[in-house]
Structures are given as structure tokens and as C-alpha cells.
Design a protein around this motif. Structure first.
Motif, PDB file in Angstrom:
ATOM      1  N   VAL A  44      -9.008  -7.054   6.871  1.00 31.56           N
ATOM      2  CA  VAL A  44      -8.056  -7.778   6.029  1.00 31.56           C
ATOM      3  C   VAL A  44      -6.890  -8.285   6.878  1.00 31.56           C
ATOM      4  CG1 VAL A  44      -8.642  -6.409   3.998  1.00 31.56           C
ATOM      5  CG2 VAL A  44      -6.782  -5.666   5.482  1.00 31.56           C
ATOM      6  N   GLU A  79     -14.412  -7.172  -4.082  1.00 36.75           N
ATOM      7  CA  GLU A  79     -14.086  -8.358  -3.297  1.00 36.75           C
ATOM      8  C   GLU A  79     -13.056  -8.000  -2.227  1.00 36.75           C
ATOM      9  OE1 GLU A  79     -12.765 -11.417  -5.841  1.00 36.75           O
ATOM     10  OE2 GLU A  79     -14.675 -11.619  -6.911  1.00 36.75           O
ATOM     11  N   SER A  81     -10.688  -9.628  -1.111  1.00 36.91           N
ATOM     12  CA  SER A  81      -9.325 -10.034  -1.473  1.00 36.91           C
ATOM     13  C   SER A  81      -8.579  -8.966  -2.263  1.00 36.91           C
ATOM     14  CB  SER A  81      -9.365 -11.335  -2.271  1.00 36.91           C
ATOM     15  OG  SER A  81     -10.136 -11.171  -3.451  1.00 36.91           O
ATOM     16  N   SER A  84      -5.751  -5.045   0.986  1.00 40.06           N
ATOM     17  CA  SER A  84      -4.764  -5.663   1.875  1.00 40.06           C
ATOM     18  C   SER A  84      -4.040  -4.596   2.671  1.00 40.06           C
ATOM     19  CB  SER A  84      -3.751  -6.495   1.076  1.00 40.06           C
ATOM     20  OG  SER A  84      -2.994  -5.659   0.207  1.00 40.06           O
TER      21      SER A  84
END
Length: 327
Positions: A44, A79, A81, A84
Motif C-alpha cells: 500500500v 480490496e 484500497s 493503508s
């Protein structure tokens, strides 16, 4: 009817309860086998929180690897996304810091690791610095003419950018090509910030980005190549230091003037050299002290100064401009 139902429910109740328990256990075993808890990794980008204003932020790396564990069904549908990493720069000052990384991930997972656990972050403030603008004239004018004067619309320009970059700027120069001109002319000369190696400094801005340059030509003057020597007068030497000129660039220059004036000249001197503070030791831009009636294309030369603490033995100079032999 109700009594019959109650009897059916109560009949072999212990056996029925045991069967239910066995069924649940079997279901859990099957589910654990078909949908086990596993680990997954996600690469990430590293986000920045609370970055201070007017600073350039430089991180040692821009990505991190997060390892989590959770049910396989959750990992399959997760996912990237949703995951993080971040650094928090609140209350950090100028300089380099080792900052811990924090991870954010969905509630269905548990964190196993984040790599790296911390990264090196440098906060580089944006600054402005005033630097004299220098012109470098190239080429020749038309036969029978010479440059009498080169003027510019301002002496100082502003260099803006990260402090670490701005402090490497030693000169700001613009180039003026003569290209065989036989009349006075003017032009806009783009200017560039360069370092001690003569290379353009990236990530800085020069304001204004160009200078208005006027070139005046003269006719009937005699030209001659002479040497340049540094003035013996060195002023503004910091307390506790001695100063010595070690080099002048260029070492020779073409002068122009009436033959009666320049025939006897073999060298020209600089004006007195102002050293300033110890932090400014090194290259200085110094104006030539030209005799009356003598002109040059560019009256500014670069002088390298060595500052030595008085309680230390001076480092031998590679070259002393005053000792240069004039051919």
C-alpha cells in the motif's frame, strides 16, 4: 394434540441434544476446513498526515507491506484500497526523523505486521534567497566594433525552493550571444541557477526568470587580452579567521579602449573583496577595478576564497590568483 407434540419433543431429549451438538461441531469443522483463517499481504502507499505548511516532505520510501489474518472468504473479497499505511508528522521540526507507521484495515481482520515499522522522513523548508544576477557574454561583434557596456534591468534575483536545494546555488547566470552584431541591441536573457559544479540546480525557481539586457557597442577601440589579479585588500573577514584568494575565474579577459590607454596594461585588478561571514566562504562575485576608458564585456569575475581558523594551520592553496603568471 399439544400433549402429543410435547411428548414427541421430550422423547429421547438427551439423544436429540447430543445430536444437535454433534451437528454443530461437524458444521464448524467443515466450515473451518473450507473457510480457514489465513494470512494475506497488501502493498500500500504511505499516506502523510499533518504535513507542516511550507515544507517539502521527503520519505525514504513511499510504500509499505501490511500482513493481516482473517477468514479466507474475507481475504478473497478484500480490496487493496481498504488497507493503508500512514505517518503522522504533527509537531515535527525541520530535519530528518524516524517516524513510526500506522496501519488501517477492515474490522474483519487482525494485523500481523507492517513492514517497515518506521521510515526516515526529512522536512525541508521552502525558502527565498537573494542572489546577484550574472551575465555571460559569448561570441563576437562585427569586425571593427567591440562591446562598450552590457547592462541589465536588475542586479539581484530571488531563488525559491527547498532549503537543501537553494543552498547549493552558487551563481545565477544568463547568457548573451553577440552573434556578429554591429549595432546596439537588447534582448530577454533567460537565467538559470547553477551549483559549484556548473550544473543547473533542479527544484528551484528563479524570479524573474529572465533579464532585460542592453548591449552598447563601440567602434575604433583597440582590444587586448590581459590577466586578472585579486585585490590585496580583503575586507569583512570573520573574527578568528584568515582569508586567502586561491583562484579567479576567468584568469584572463579581453579589454577594449584607446590604444594609448591599454597598450601599457598587462593585468587588471578586482575591487576590494568582501568575504562576509564564515558560512559564505568559497565563491564570491567581484567587480573588476577598470582604469578610466577601459571596457570589458562582463566586469564581474568569480573569486574563490579560503577561510582558515587562526588556531589551525592553513591548508596549502592549490593556486593563488595573485601569483598567476601572465603570459
Amino acid at each position: 394434540m399439544m400433549n402429543r407434540l410435547k411428548n414427541v419433543f421430550r422423547y429421547n431429549l438427551p439423544i436429540k441434544a447430543a445430536s444437535l451438538v454433534v451437528a454443530v461441531v461437524l458444521w464448524l469443522v467443515v466450515m473451518a476446513d473450507q473457510n480457514p483463517v489465513i494470512e494475506g499481504t497488501f502493498d500500500v502507499p504511505i499516506m502523510i498526515h499533518n504535513a507542516p505548511d511550507d515544507y517539502k516532505v521527503v520519505m525514504a520510501q513511499n510504500t509499505a507491506t501490511i500482513t493481516v489474518q482473517g477468514l479466507r472468504s474475507h481475504l478473497i473479497t478484500a480490496e487493496a484500497s481498504s488497507f493503508s499505511a500512514a505517518v503522522d508528522l504533527a509537531d515535527l521540526a525541520e530535519g530528518t526523523h524516524q517516524v513510526a507507521l500506522t496501519a488501517t484495515f477492515p474490522q474483519n481482520f487482525e494485523i500481523v505486521s507492517i513492514k517497515p515499522e518506521s521510515i526516515r522522513v526529512t522536512l525541508d523548508p521552502y525558502i527565498d534567497r537573494q542572489i546577484p544576477a550574472e551575465l555571460i557574454v559569448t561570441g563576437q561583434t562585427a569586425p571593427g566594433t567591440t562591446v562598450a557596456k552590457v547592462g541589465k534591468n536588475m542586479e539581484m534575483v530571488t531563488v525559491s525552493g527547498p532549503k537543501s536545494k537553494v543552498n547549493t546555488v552558487t551563481r545565477v547566470v544568463g547568457y548573451v550571444g553577440l552573434s556578429g552584431n554591429n549595432e546596439d541591441f537588447s534582448l530577454n536573457a533567460p537565467i538559470t541557477a547553477i551549483n559549484a559544479d556548473g550544473r543547473e540546480v533542479q527544484e528551484v525557481r528563479v524570479l524573474p526568470s529572465s533579464l532585460v539586457v542592453s548591449v552598447q557597442l563601440a567602434r575604433g577601440l583597440t582590444r587586448k587580452i590581459v590577466g586578472i589579479v585579486a585585490s590585496a585588500e580583503i575586507v569583512d573577514v570573520p573574527e578568528g579567521f584568515t582569508a586567502k584568494v586561491i583562484k579567479i575565474n576567468p584568469q584572463k579577459i579581453e579589454i577594449a579602449g584607446e590604444a594609448a590607454v591599454i597598450d601599457s596594461l598587462n593585468v587588471v585588478k578586482t575591487e576590494p573583496i568582501s568575504v562576509g561571514d564564515a558560512n559564505n566562504s568559497g565563491g564570491k562575485m567581484v567587480k573588476l577595478d577598470l582604469p578610466k576608458g577601459v571596457t570589458v564585456t562582463d566586469p564581474i569575475v568569480a573569486v574563490d576564497i579560503a577561510l582558515t581558523p587562526q588556531n589551525k594551520e592553513a591548508v596549502p592553496a592549490e593556486e593563488n590568483a595573485n601569483d598567476d603568471k601572465i603570459d
